[in-house]
Design a protein around this motif. Structure first.
Motif, PDB file in Angstrom:
ATOM      1  N   VAL A 140      -7.614  20.029 -17.234  1.00  0.00           N
ATOM      2  CA  VAL A 140      -8.969  18.601 -18.055  1.00  0.00           C
ATOM      3  C   VAL A 140      -7.842  18.236 -19.954  1.00  0.00           C
ATOM      4  O   VAL A 140      -8.059  16.959 -19.883  1.00  0.00           O
ATOM      5  N   ASP A 141      -7.106  19.165 -19.447  1.00  0.00           N
ATOM      6  CA  ASP A 141      -6.313  18.578 -21.046  1.00  0.00           C
ATOM      7  C   ASP A 141      -5.388  17.426 -19.885  1.00  0.00           C
ATOM      8  O   ASP A 141      -5.216  16.575 -21.313  1.00  0.00           O
ATOM      9  N   ARG A 181     -12.809   8.394 -13.240  1.00  0.00           N
ATOM     10  CA  ARG A 181     -13.207   9.578 -13.859  1.00  0.00           C
ATOM     11  C   ARG A 181     -13.117   9.359 -15.315  1.00  0.00           C
ATOM     12  O   ARG A 181     -13.977   9.456 -16.513  1.00  0.00           O
ATOM     13  N   ILE A 182     -11.706   9.044 -15.478  1.00  0.00           N
ATOM     14  CA  ILE A 182     -11.297   8.239 -17.011  1.00  0.00           C
ATOM     15  C   ILE A 182     -11.903   7.221 -17.352  1.00  0.00           C
ATOM     16  O   ILE A 182     -12.411   7.618 -18.745  1.00  0.00           O
ATOM     17  N   LEU A 183     -11.367   6.308 -16.377  1.00  0.00           N
ATOM     18  CA  LEU A 183     -11.910   5.260 -17.198  1.00  0.00           C
ATOM     19  C   LEU A 183     -13.439   5.780 -17.634  1.00  0.00           C
ATOM     20  O   LEU A 183     -14.642   4.881 -18.695  1.00  0.00           O
ATOM     21  N   GLU A 184     -14.723   5.733 -16.753  1.00  0.00           N
ATOM     22  CA  GLU A 184     -15.688   6.128 -17.300  1.00  0.00           C
ATOM     23  C   GLU A 184     -16.471   7.302 -18.744  1.00  0.00           C
ATOM     24  O   GLU A 184     -16.646   6.233 -19.373  1.00  0.00           O
ATOM     25  N   GLY A 211      -8.000  31.016 -13.001  1.00  0.00           N
ATOM     26  CA  GLY A 211      -9.190  30.951 -14.513  1.00  0.00           C
ATOM     27  C   GLY A 211      -8.090  29.614 -15.635  1.00  0.00           C
ATOM     28  O   GLY A 211      -9.161  29.476 -16.741  1.00  0.00           O
ATOM     29  N   ARG A 212      -7.077  28.708 -15.439  1.00  0.00           N
ATOM     30  CA  ARG A 212      -6.616  28.420 -16.233  1.00  0.00           C
ATOM     31  C   ARG A 212      -6.584  27.247 -15.166  1.00  0.00           C
ATOM     32  O   ARG A 212      -6.275  26.235 -16.407  1.00  0.00           O
TER      33      ARG A 212
END
Length: 255
Positions: free
Chosen positions: A83-84, A123-126, A76-77
């Motif tokens: 993401v963080d 994904r980060i660069l996008e 759940g975390r």
């Protein structure tokens, strides 16, 4: 406009580097790297070796520390913890691109394996590009993934004739078991020996750690017969090196 390459450099063997990757590296002005600490200095040394061996044009290397990640996050975390962590990496990447790369310059991130297989750099660069604070275009250069390297070292094909195979994570294997209806499953990012909890008696495992490096370790056999050996080897090598990078194929036997 700035160009940022995301270049797959393979699973650990310097010869995994493709000709396309070498050509791209020789267009780069600035290589961006993330320092993952002393435990993984051998990975940093391989990156340095690749640059020294293959890049003939003047270039700079810009390094930043990797933000802390909550690897103990429970059910759940976990996704929020990832993401963080990625959001903190976004800020670092955005700052490096803006501060270190001229408006018409070319930068690159060298990533293990293939940028499209369980790596978050694209994904980060996008997301950074989408915010528009710094303008650049992205080019992705494929590399040999640990999945491909594992299959090659065990001399097996990942799929059987006319049948699918799946790629999943150790966390999902532990929580959900083997995917229904699929008899060939590659497992990555298994930090907790999820394979050892399986009770199936008709599965073979093809396991490998540090595949393509001088420390490569391979085990193959009936899962129930070799799983304790793999758990022992994983613990020994994690203690020795401070980290482990492994992948495995679970294959249900016909009949």
């Amino acid at each position: 406009m700035r160009t940022v390459y995301v270049i797959g450099i393979g699973a650990g063997d310097p010869q995994h580097l493709t000709l396309q990757a070498v050509a791209a590296m020789n267009r780069v002005d600035v290589f961006f790297t993330i320092d993952k600490g002393e435990d993984k200095n051998d990975l940093a040394r391989l990156r340095t070796e690749l640059l020294e061996r293959h890049v003939t044009r003047p270039h700079r290397v810009v390094e930043a520390g990797d933000p802390e990640r909550d690897r103990a996050a429970g059910p759940g975390r976990y996704e929020q913890a990832v993401v963080d962590w990625q959001e903190r990496r976004e800020s670092i990447y955005e700052r490096m691109i803006a501060d270190e790369l001229d408006t018409d310059g070319c930068g690159a991130f060298l990533v293990w394996g293939d940028p499209a297989v369980y790596d978050g750099t694209l994904r980060i660069l996008e997301r950074i590009a989408g915010r528009g604070a710094v303008t650049f275009r992205v080019e992705s250069i494929p590399g040999i993934s640990s999945v491909q390297a594992l299959a090659a070292q065990h001399r097996v094909a990942l799929n059987r004739t006319g049948r699918p195979f799946a790629v999943t994570t150790g966390r999902r294997l532990a929580g959900e078991g083997l995917p229904a209806g699929i008899d060939d499953v590659v497992v990555m990012l298994d930090a907790r020996n999820a394979f050892a909890s399986l009770t199936d008696t008709d599965i073979d495992i093809y396991w490998g750690a540090y595949v393509g490096t001088p420390d490569e370790v391979l085990v193959h056999g009936d899962l129930q017969q070799v799983k304790d050996e793999i758990v022992r080897i994983r613990a020994e090598w994690r203690e020795r090196k401070g980290w482990i990078m492994d992948t495995y194929l679970l294959r249900r036997r016909d009949g």
